[in-house]
Scaffold this motif. Structure first.
Motif, PDB file in Angstrom:
ATOM      1  N   LEU A  70      35.428 -41.817  50.321  1.00  0.00           N
ATOM      2  CA  LEU A  70      34.633 -41.337  51.447  1.00  0.00           C
ATOM      3  C   LEU A  70      35.175 -41.881  52.764  1.00  0.00           C
ATOM      4  CD1 LEU A  70      32.135 -39.773  52.428  1.00  0.00           C
ATOM      5  CD2 LEU A  70      30.801 -41.876  52.123  1.00  0.00           C
ATOM      6  N   ARG A  71      35.409 -40.966  53.721  1.00  0.00           N
ATOM      7  CA  ARG A  71      35.920 -41.372  55.029  1.00  0.00           C
ATOM      8  C   ARG A  71      34.993 -40.944  56.175  1.00  0.00           C
ATOM      9  NH1 ARG A  71      38.480 -44.247  52.578  1.00  0.00           N
ATOM     10  NH2 ARG A  71      37.161 -45.521  53.919  1.00  0.00           N
ATOM     11  N   LEU A  72      34.242 -39.843  55.985  1.00  0.00           N
ATOM     12  CA  LEU A  72      33.362 -39.331  57.029  1.00  0.00           C
ATOM     13  C   LEU A  72      32.020 -38.964  56.420  1.00  0.00           C
ATOM     14  CD1 LEU A  72      32.925 -38.340  59.991  1.00  0.00           C
ATOM     15  CD2 LEU A  72      33.674 -36.078  59.199  1.00  0.00           C
ATOM     16  N   LEU A  73      30.952 -39.509  57.006  1.00  0.00           N
ATOM     17  CA  LEU A  73      29.588 -39.196  56.577  1.00  0.00           C
ATOM     18  C   LEU A  73      28.851 -38.628  57.786  1.00  0.00           C
ATOM     19  CD1 LEU A  73      27.210 -39.273  54.610  1.00  0.00           C
ATOM     20  CD2 LEU A  73      26.904 -41.704  55.156  1.00  0.00           C
ATOM     21  N   VAL A  74      28.487 -37.364  57.700  1.00  0.00           N
ATOM     22  CA  VAL A  74      27.773 -36.689  58.790  1.00  0.00           C
ATOM     23  C   VAL A  74      26.316 -36.553  58.386  1.00  0.00           C
ATOM     24  CG1 VAL A  74      27.655 -34.662  60.284  1.00  0.00           C
ATOM     25  CG2 VAL A  74      29.854 -35.362  59.294  1.00  0.00           C
ATOM     26  N   THR A  75      25.414 -36.971  59.271  1.00  0.00           N
ATOM     27  CA  THR A  75      23.993 -36.788  59.016  1.00  0.00           C
ATOM     28  C   THR A  75      23.414 -35.827  60.038  1.00  0.00           C
ATOM     29  OG1 THR A  75      21.812 -37.862  58.924  1.00  0.00           O
ATOM     30  CG2 THR A  75      23.414 -38.816  60.417  1.00  0.00           C
ATOM     31  N   THR A  76      22.452 -35.026  59.627  1.00  0.00           N
ATOM     32  CA  THR A  76      21.748 -34.202  60.597  1.00  0.00           C
ATOM     33  C   THR A  76      20.848 -35.124  61.416  1.00  0.00           C
ATOM     34  OG1 THR A  76      19.996 -33.733  58.994  1.00  0.00           O
ATOM     35  CG2 THR A  76      21.798 -32.160  59.143  1.00  0.00           C
ATOM     36  N   GLY A  77      20.829 -34.913  62.731  1.00  0.00           N
ATOM     37  CA  GLY A  77      20.100 -35.810  63.609  1.00  0.00           C
ATOM     38  C   GLY A  77      20.975 -36.991  64.003  1.00  0.00           C
ATOM     39  N   MET A  78      20.503 -37.731  64.994  1.00  0.00           N
ATOM     40  CA  MET A  78      21.262 -38.886  65.485  1.00  0.00           C
ATOM     41  C   MET A  78      20.625 -40.208  65.082  1.00  0.00           C
ATOM     42  SD  MET A  78      24.072 -38.004  66.835  1.00  0.00           S
ATOM     43  CE  MET A  78      24.532 -39.561  67.587  1.00  0.00           C
ATOM     44  N   ARG A  79      19.754 -40.162  64.082  1.00  0.00           N
ATOM     45  CA  ARG A  79      19.154 -41.389  63.554  1.00  0.00           C
ATOM     46  C   ARG A  79      18.942 -41.180  62.064  1.00  0.00           C
ATOM     47  NH1 ARG A  79      14.472 -41.287  65.980  1.00  0.00           N
ATOM     48  NH2 ARG A  79      15.080 -42.419  67.861  1.00  0.00           N
ATOM     49  N   ASN A  80      19.371 -42.126  61.255  1.00  0.00           N
ATOM     50  CA  ASN A  80      19.176 -42.003  59.809  1.00  0.00           C
ATOM     51  C   ASN A  80      19.018 -43.406  59.221  1.00  0.00           C
ATOM     52  OD1 ASN A  80      19.255 -41.523  57.040  1.00  0.00           O
ATOM     53  ND2 ASN A  80      20.668 -39.801  57.248  1.00  0.00           N
ATOM     54  N   ALA A  81      17.762 -43.802  59.038  1.00  0.00           N
ATOM     55  CA  ALA A  81      17.467 -45.159  58.566  1.00  0.00           C
ATOM     56  C   ALA A  81      17.894 -45.386  57.123  1.00  0.00           C
ATOM     57  CB  ALA A  81      15.970 -45.442  58.718  1.00  0.00           C
ATOM     58  N   SER A  82      18.232 -44.327  56.400  1.00  0.00           N
ATOM     59  CA  SER A  82      18.603 -44.489  54.991  1.00  0.00           C
ATOM     60  C   SER A  82      20.103 -44.716  54.797  1.00  0.00           C
ATOM     61  CB  SER A  82      18.157 -43.261  54.187  1.00  0.00           C
ATOM     62  OG  SER A  82      18.854 -42.111  54.596  1.00  0.00           O
ATOM     63  N   ILE A  83      20.849 -44.799  55.896  1.00  0.00           N
ATOM     64  CA  ILE A  83      22.275 -45.117  55.811  1.00  0.00           C
ATOM     65  C   ILE A  83      22.489 -46.556  56.273  1.00  0.00           C
ATOM     66  CG2 ILE A  83      24.587 -44.595  56.668  1.00  0.00           C
ATOM     67  CD1 ILE A  83      23.704 -41.720  57.089  1.00  0.00           C
ATOM     68  N   ASP A  84      23.154 -47.346  55.455  1.00  0.00           N
ATOM     69  CA  ASP A  84      23.492 -48.717  55.823  1.00  0.00           C
ATOM     70  C   ASP A  84      24.734 -48.652  56.712  1.00  0.00           C
ATOM     71  OD1 ASP A  84      24.449 -51.352  55.982  1.00  0.00           O
ATOM     72  OD2 ASP A  84      23.617 -51.870  54.028  1.00  0.00           O
ATOM     73  N   LEU A  85      24.530 -48.667  58.019  1.00  0.00           N
ATOM     74  CA  LEU A  85      25.638 -48.496  58.955  1.00  0.00           C
ATOM     75  C   LEU A  85      26.620 -49.663  58.901  1.00  0.00           C
ATOM     76  CD1 LEU A  85      23.758 -47.013  62.050  1.00  0.00           C
ATOM     77  CD2 LEU A  85      25.132 -45.797  60.342  1.00  0.00           C
ATOM     78  N   ASP A  86      26.114 -50.874  58.709  1.00  0.00           N
ATOM     79  CA  ASP A  86      27.002 -52.032  58.611  1.00  0.00           C
ATOM     80  C   ASP A  86      27.926 -51.901  57.405  1.00  0.00           C
ATOM     81  OD1 ASP A  86      25.953 -53.205  60.887  1.00  0.00           O
ATOM     82  OD2 ASP A  86      24.455 -54.365  59.767  1.00  0.00           O
ATOM     83  N   ALA A  87      27.346 -51.480  56.276  1.00  0.00           N
ATOM     84  CA  ALA A  87      28.158 -51.315  55.072  1.00  0.00           C
ATOM     85  C   ALA A  87      29.161 -50.180  55.234  1.00  0.00           C
ATOM     86  CB  ALA A  87      27.254 -51.047  53.867  1.00  0.00           C
ATOM     87  N   ALA A  88      28.759 -49.130  55.941  1.00  0.00           N
ATOM     88  CA  ALA A  88      29.680 -48.014  56.181  1.00  0.00           C
ATOM     89  C   ALA A  88      30.861 -48.466  57.030  1.00  0.00           C
ATOM     90  CB  ALA A  88      28.940 -46.868  56.860  1.00  0.00           C
ATOM     91  N   ARG A  89      30.584 -49.229  58.085  1.00  0.00           N
ATOM     92  CA  ARG A  89      31.673 -49.731  58.910  1.00  0.00           C
ATOM     93  C   ARG A  89      32.603 -50.644  58.106  1.00  0.00           C
ATOM     94  NH1 ARG A  89      27.697 -49.354  63.131  1.00  0.00           N
ATOM     95  NH2 ARG A  89      26.727 -51.318  62.465  1.00  0.00           N
ATOM     96  N   ALA A  90      32.023 -51.473  57.265  1.00  0.00           N
ATOM     97  CA  ALA A  90      32.826 -52.374  56.445  1.00  0.00           C
ATOM     98  C   ALA A  90      33.720 -51.599  55.479  1.00  0.00           C
ATOM     99  CB  ALA A  90      31.923 -53.330  55.680  1.00  0.00           C
ATOM    100  N   ALA A  91      33.256 -50.429  55.055  1.00  0.00           N
ATOM    101  CA  ALA A  91      34.025 -49.601  54.123  1.00  0.00           C
ATOM    102  C   ALA A  91      34.937 -48.617  54.854  1.00  0.00           C
ATOM    103  CB  ALA A  91      33.067 -48.830  53.209  1.00  0.00           C
ATOM    104  N   ASP A  92      34.999 -48.738  56.185  1.00  0.00           N
ATOM    105  CA  ASP A  92      35.832 -47.858  57.014  1.00  0.00           C
ATOM    106  C   ASP A  92      35.401 -46.396  56.894  1.00  0.00           C
ATOM    107  OD1 ASP A  92      37.810 -47.410  58.894  1.00  0.00           O
ATOM    108  OD2 ASP A  92      39.358 -47.032  57.393  1.00  0.00           O
ATOM    109  N   VAL A  93      34.077 -46.187  56.842  1.00  0.00           N
ATOM    110  CA  VAL A  93      33.507 -44.839  56.809  1.00  0.00           C
ATOM    111  C   VAL A  93      32.913 -44.543  58.182  1.00  0.00           C
ATOM    112  CG1 VAL A  93      31.747 -43.327  55.799  1.00  0.00           C
ATOM    113  CG2 VAL A  93      32.986 -44.952  54.345  1.00  0.00           C
ATOM    114  N   VAL A  94      33.356 -43.467  58.803  1.00  0.00           N
ATOM    115  CA  VAL A  94      32.801 -43.038  60.084  1.00  0.00           C
ATOM    116  C   VAL A  94      31.484 -42.311  59.819  1.00  0.00           C
ATOM    117  CG1 VAL A  94      33.140 -41.569  62.114  1.00  0.00           C
ATOM    118  CG2 VAL A  94      35.081 -42.823  61.129  1.00  0.00           C
ATOM    119  N   VAL A  95      30.418 -42.704  60.513  1.00  0.00           N
ATOM    120  CA  VAL A  95      29.113 -42.056  60.363  1.00  0.00           C
ATOM    121  C   VAL A  95      28.761 -41.405  61.693  1.00  0.00           C
ATOM    122  CG1 VAL A  95      26.679 -42.335  59.787  1.00  0.00           C
ATOM    123  CG2 VAL A  95      28.393 -43.800  58.696  1.00  0.00           C
TER     124      VAL A  95
END
Length: 316
Positions: A70-95
């Motif tokens: 996984l490299r890109l995770l797109v969510t509808t809306g500009m807020r998504n509390a169910s995504i761990d943004l810190d973990a995504a950044r650590a995994a080099d995933v753009v959200v």
């Protein structure tokens, strides 16, 4: 490359945006909700791009660690509390995210208010069954008090409709000022319980956070009038569901219009599906053609921009 679109319940994601422009990217839209992390990990195996419907499918650190491609995770809306943004950044995933129209949830809020006030479900059911003709008496909105909890972008619009109906509109939120309330043409309640004690209709429009979770519990529901309706098109966690069910069963409030639930999809045997006094809808607040077209066309634009190395709307 592979792109997976999650939770496309009505099956419109690939018709509301032209995903064929993504040459070399196989796009798959899933209509069925994936109920656990193992199922999500299996479905997304090998996917470089995922498009998620806001807060439908959680992306905690444990799941992100199972998605090495996984490299890109797109969510509808500009807020998504169910995504761990810190973990995504650590995994080099753009959200990144999309915009949303403010009007659909406001419109559904009033559909629920009117449905409760005029007993539309039992009356329509009676018509279809050939049952009693006019078996209920509706509640008047003109002259009644509308309590808006959360006077942000959505709450302000809900308040404006209440004013148009001739309602006395009272608002409360933790940081609401008299100036902001006055600018919206409403009165500010000094405390949440002050609003609950006088409102004929209470409508919730707050962001769910640690400070607002369980905001309406047994004590707050007890402060409401027995003839009052509670409408929640915001987040289920704002209300203690067990306390609400008890209040409804005991007739301590007249009814509840609910579009959000602690577990979604709501299990088939859940009492909120059939409880008298509950008008429940399956999280339809955002589900309009205009809003979904906005979500999916902007999600596609995010993917195109990311592949081109251009800036995307990154969540922070």
């Amino acid at each position: 490359m592979r792109c997976v679109i999650l939770d496309d319940y009505p099956g419109v994601a690939t018709s509301y945006a032209d995903w064929s422009v993504l040459e070399g990217l196989e796009t798959q839209a899933l209509r069925e909700h994936l109920g656990d992390e193992d199922a999500v990990a299996a479905a997304l195996s090998g996917a470089e791009v995922v498009v998620a419907m806001r807060e439908r499918t959680p992306f905690p650190a444990s799941l992100l660690q199972r998605l090495p491609d996984l490299r890109l995770l797109v969510t509808t809306g500009m807020r998504n509390a169910s995504i761990d943004l810190d973990a995504a950044r650590a995994a080099d995933v753009v959200v990144c995210g999309t915009s949303s129209l403010p009007t659909p949830p406001v419109e559904l809020t009033w559909a629920l208010v009117l449905g409760l006030a005029r007993h539309l479900v039992p009356e329509v059911d009676a018509m279809r069954r050939g049952g009693p003709w006019q078996s209920t008496v509706g509640a008047d909105l003109a002259g009644a008090t509308l309590g808006v909890v959360g006077l942000g972008k959505l709450g302000t619009r809900v308040a404006a409709v209440g004013t148009a109906f001739g309602m006395d509109v009272l608002a409360w939120s933790p940081h609401l000022t008299d100036e902001r309330a006055s600018a919206a043409g409403v009165r500010r309640a000094g405390a949440l319980t002050d609003l609950l004690a006088v409102a004929d209709v209470v409508s919730l429009h707050l962001v769910l956070s640690e400070s607002t979770r369980g905001l309406l519990g047994e004590r707050e529901l007890a402060a409401m009038r027995p003839s009052a309706f509670l409408v929640n098109t915001s987040r289920a966690g704002l209300v203690d569901t067990d306390a609400l069910a008890t209040a409804l069963q005991q007739g301590r409030i007249a009814g509840a219009g609910l579009d959000v639930f602690d577990e979604e999809p709501l299990p088939a045997g859940h009492p909120l599906r059939t409880m008298p006094g509950v008008l429940a809808t399956p999280h339809l607040g955002y589900v309009t053609e205009g809003n979904l077209r906005t979500h999916y066309t902007e999600a596609l634009a995010d993917v195109v921009a990311w592949r081109s190395g251009e800036p995307v709307r990154v969540l922070t």
